[in-house]
Structures are given as C-alpha cells and as structure tokens.
Design a protein around this motif. Structure first.
Motif, PDB file in Angstrom:
ATOM      1  N   TYR A  72       0.826  -1.212   0.000  1.00  0.00           N
ATOM      2  CA  TYR A  72       0.000   0.000   0.000  1.00  0.00           C
ATOM      3  C   TYR A  72       0.857   1.257   0.000  1.00  0.00           C
ATOM      4  N   TYR A  73       1.881   1.290   0.830  1.00  0.00           N
ATOM      5  CA  TYR A  73       2.690   2.506   0.990  1.00  0.00           C
ATOM      6  C   TYR A  73       3.480   2.810  -0.281  1.00  0.00           C
ATOM      7  N   VAL A  74       4.080   1.798  -0.894  1.00  0.00           N
ATOM      8  CA  VAL A  74       4.855   2.010  -2.119  1.00  0.00           C
ATOM      9  C   VAL A  74       3.962   2.524  -3.247  1.00  0.00           C
ATOM     10  N   ILE A  75       2.790   1.895  -3.411  1.00  0.00           N
ATOM     11  CA  ILE A  75       1.867   2.329  -4.464  1.00  0.00           C
ATOM     12  C   ILE A  75       1.352   3.737  -4.179  1.00  0.00           C
ATOM     13  N   ASP A  76       1.078   4.026  -2.913  1.00  0.00           N
ATOM     14  CA  ASP A  76       0.551   5.342  -2.546  1.00  0.00           C
ATOM     15  C   ASP A  76       1.570   6.441  -2.820  1.00  0.00           C
ATOM     16  N   ILE A  77       2.818   6.232  -2.428  1.00  0.00           N
ATOM     17  CA  ILE A  77       3.856   7.241  -2.668  1.00  0.00           C
ATOM     18  C   ILE A  77       4.108   7.417  -4.168  1.00  0.00           C
ATOM     19  N   SER A  78       4.128   6.305  -4.911  1.00  0.00           N
ATOM     20  CA  SER A  78       4.338   6.396  -6.359  1.00  0.00           C
ATOM     21  C   SER A  78       3.186   7.127  -7.038  1.00  0.00           C
TER      22      SER A  78
END
Length: 484
Positions: free
Chosen positions: A410-416
């Motif tokens: 979730y965090y990686v996709i959200d930041i990207s």
C-alpha cells in the motif's frame, strides 16, 4: 449491547491500542533519528523537545492508523480462530457477518475519526512542526569552548583557552575583540578565568583574573602618523559579550499556514479554483502565442474548407516544385530552422506551464488525499478481519508479517501514485486512489472467501489437492482418449 458484542469489541480494542502506540513509537524513533542533528547542542528545554515530538507524532498518523487497523483486525480474529472461539460461535448458528458486525461499526468510526484527523489535526501539526523546525534552525548551538585551539563561534570574538581544571576554571586565556572590524587591535591575556551565560542567553560574561589588556590606537591621518598602544594590567576584569539567537524564541504559528500540507479541505478547494484560473489563463496565452506565430500565419491556405471559398489562394500542383536545387536546399534549410525554433519554444512553454500546473495538481491531489486515510483504514479492516478468520493464527507472529506485507504494498503504491499525480503523469484522482483501488479487490475477495469458510490458507487442503492432482490428470487424459 449483547455480551457477544462486548467480547468481540474487547478482543479488538486492546490489540488496536497496543498496535497504534507501538507503531507510532517506532515511527517516532525514526522521526527523531532523522532530526536528531537539529535538536542536539541547542540548549532546548524538555518542553520544546516534547512539543516537537508530539506534533511529529501527529504527522505520522497516516502511516500508523491504517497499519494498526490491519494488525489489530488480523490479531483479533486470528485469536478467536486459534482458540476455537470462532468455531464455537459458528456452531451456535452465528454467521461470520454477524460476528463482524460490531467490528465493522468500530471500523467505520475509525474511518470517520481518520478523516477529521486528516482534515483538521494533520494540517495543524504540519504548520506547527515546520514553524518549530525553523525556530530551532535559527537557534545557535551552545557555546562550548575547546582547549588548545582557537574558537570563533561567538560573533566578533576569537577565544583561546590553554587548559581547564576540574572546577571548570580556565587557564591561559586570550580574548581577541574583533567587534570594531579593525583587526586585532584589542587583545586581552589572562592567567585564568570563568565564563557564565545569563539566564535569558542574551549575554556572555567573562570573568578574567591576573591579566593584561592591549589596545592599539591606529588613528593614522595625513598630519599624524603616530601609533599608540594602551596597556592595562588588572587583577580581575569582566567582559560582557552580547549574544544573538542563542535563546530559543517562538515565532508566529501561522508562519507556514500558506503551505499546501497545512490547509484543510475547504481551503484547498478555494485555492484550487484560483490556481486553475491562473493555469488556464497562462495556457491560453501560450497557445495563442504559438497559433499566432509568424510561421503559422498562412497555414489556413492548406485548409480544404478555406480553399473552397478561396480556390486561387494556393495552387496544389505548385507545392514541392522548385526551379533549381539551390531553392530546394534553401527551403528545406529554412523549414529545419523553423522546426528547431518551434521545438525550442515548445520546451520553454512546457517548463513555464509546469510552474503553473504543479501547484494546481498538488492542491487537487492533497484535497483528494483527505479521504485516502479513511478509505485505507476501512479497506485494511476488510483485509485483516477476513484474513484473520481464515488463517486462524493470533499472537505476534503471522499477523505482524502479513500486516507489514500488505502495508508495504500500500505505501509504495501510494507514494508512487502521489508523485505521478504531482508531476502530471496521471490524473490527481487516479494517483490519489490507486493504492486503494489495488487493495480493494483483495479485501472483497478475502471477505467473500471468509464468509464461505474457504481453505485459502489451509496447508492441508493444498497438500491433498496436489496428492490428487496426478490421478485427476490421468482420469482426464483417459476421457480424452475415449472420445478420440
């Protein structure tokens, strides 16, 4: 409220509180490690440091709250399944939907609280912490005079201390006064001395013992070129040095109130309208400049619609026909020069439009992100609770691993997605909600599987499947041969 509902809520409440505090503490340690260099050596009080860390914890809510919701939901349902309490409830005729009903109510309350935290608390925290960081950065480090080397950390003065004894009495002291900006014309040498700072850190007092003060009078003029030296011997002398920016001073709380991260939803919507008007106005100006360029003034002659009205404007049979090779080379060279000029202008216009479009996209993205925290908490609950009911493992083992796995995704996709939305590669609404769109099908699938008592994570079921796989394949192959 029924006893069953209280029991289920109690099994969820304490894991949620512990997980939220634990995750917040871990993230706060990372936050403290990131800014430790800005805090140490400034003589800050414990209250200022506690306030800085407190507002820092508030900015960590978007990371801590979804992870705590996911972890506690997995742990609560996993403990019920591991202790066979979930099985007992189902045996009594209680469906999983009814078991999850009080937890769903709590998840909705958490999502509502997350929205208010994202809209009201986090912008205030960003404003406060940015103001504190700026005030701390403007505060000079504490004065620590070393021994055996020159120290110029005090504006207008250079100090040299030979040694320091156990009682903090300094020996072999030299003080160079450069406050008049005339070189080393004022030097004080003392056998010993002490240094004290006032309570408000506005003055520094040197108490020197058994020394000599040397002052040169370099008042050279056309009529008088003589130089004088003043020498004063003393048993005790006090030198008071004024200090600036050594005491921590708070500035206005609204110092960073105009930043995007420090605004709530209504303020962002108001800024979005004005920024969009500025962006569209600049886009209209640049587009008009390109269209009305001298290189496009006669392009309407190639339009078939206009050619019907003005059939003699351009003769189509005369296009790309040249009298000689020199004219053809000149035409191609001129066309290449015009193309390079247009390309250069377009790149310049693109950079200029980016300066207007970036604040608008950032404002719109942050307005949408006010809802992502609430949506993330709700989705993580519908991932964690069904997953805990399926795996039936509590404790701190499997729930922690599974929670970190989903949260990292979730965090990686959200930041990207956030970065892509800022840069204009994707629409702000897509870049904001892409992480939720990725996890939403997972939550729906796990919820459906849990209500049907699926063996999705049952290792025994997979072993039995692979044991029966060869016989099934053989049976299928025989049926194909019979049909053939």
């Amino acid at each position: 409220m029924k006893i069953l509902d209280k029991f289920i809520l109690k099994s969820f409440f304490w894991p949620f509180v512990v997980a939220f505090l634990l995750v917040t503490f871990i993230l706060m340690m990372q936050f403290l490690w990131l800014y430790i260099d800005e805090l140490v050596g400034k003589g800050l009080s414990l209250g200022i440091i506690a306030e800085f860390l407190g507002w820092g914890c508030c900015t960590l809510i978007p990371m801590a709250l979804p992870l705590a919701t996911l972890f506690s939901s997995i742990m609560a349902m996993g403990n019920l399944g591991e202790n066979n309490e979930l099985l007992a409830m189902k045996s009594a005729g209680i469906s999983l939907q009814r078991i999850l009903m009080p937890l769903i109510f709590v998840a909705v309350l958490i999502s509502i609280g997350a929205f208010f935290a994202s809209n009201n608390l986090i912008p205030l925290a960003w404003n406060k912490i940015c103001t504190l960081r700026d005030d701390i950065a403007n505060t000079k480090s504490e004065i620590k005079i070393p021994t055996g080397s020159f120290y110029n950390g005090i504006d207008g003065y250079t100090l040299l201390v030979g040694s320091r004894d156990e009682s903090n009495l300094m020996h072999n002291i030299m003080v160079y006064d450069h406050s008049s900006n005339n070189g080393n014309e004022n030097v004080t040498v003392a056998d010993s001395g002490r240094i004290e700072m006032s309570d408000n850190k506005k003055n520094l007092t040197f108490t020197l013992f058994n020394g000599t003060n040397y002052v040169e009078k370099n008042n050279v003029s056309y009529s008088d070129t003589s130089l004088t030296l003043q020498k004063v011997t003393f048993d005790m002398q006090k030198i008071i040095i004024p200090l600036e920016n050594y005491a921590f001073e708070k500035s206005s709380d609204n110092k960073y109130g105009n930043q995007v991260m420090a605004k709530n939803l209504s303020q962002l919507r108001r800024d979005k309208d004005s920024l969009y008007a500025e962006y569209k106005g600049m886009l209209r100006i640049k587009t008009g400049g390109v269209v009305n360029s001298v290189h496009f003034m006669h392009c309407d002659g190639l339009d078939s619609t206009l050619n019907k009205a003005y059939p003699k404007r351009i003769a189509s049979d005369s296009l790309l026909r040249w009298e000689d090779l020199t004219m053809e080379q000149s035409a191609y060279r001129r066309a290449a020069d015009i193309s390079e000029e247009l390309l250069s202008n377009s790149k310049f216009y693109e950079k200029e439009l980016y300066q207007y479009g970036y604040p608008y996209r950032k404002t719109v993205t942050e307005a949408f992100r006010k809802f992502t925290l609430s949506l993330a908490c709700l989705i993580f609950f519908f991932i964690g609770a069904p997953l805990g009911a399926i795996i039936r493992k509590g404790g701190l083992g499997a729930p922690v691993i599974i929670s970190m796995f989903f949260f990292v995704i979730y965090y990686v996709i959200d930041i990207s997605g956030k970065k892509l939305a800022y840069d204009g590669a994707v629409l702000p609404i897509l870049g904001t909600f892409i992480s939720s769109l990725v996890l939403l099908p997972i939550g729906i699938t796990l919820t459906v599987k849990s209500t049907r008592d699926s063996n999705l994570f049952n290792a025994t079921a997979y072993k039995e499947f692979f044991k029966r796989l060869p016989s099934k394949m053989l049976h299928t192959l025989r049926r194909w041969r019979k049909r053939a």
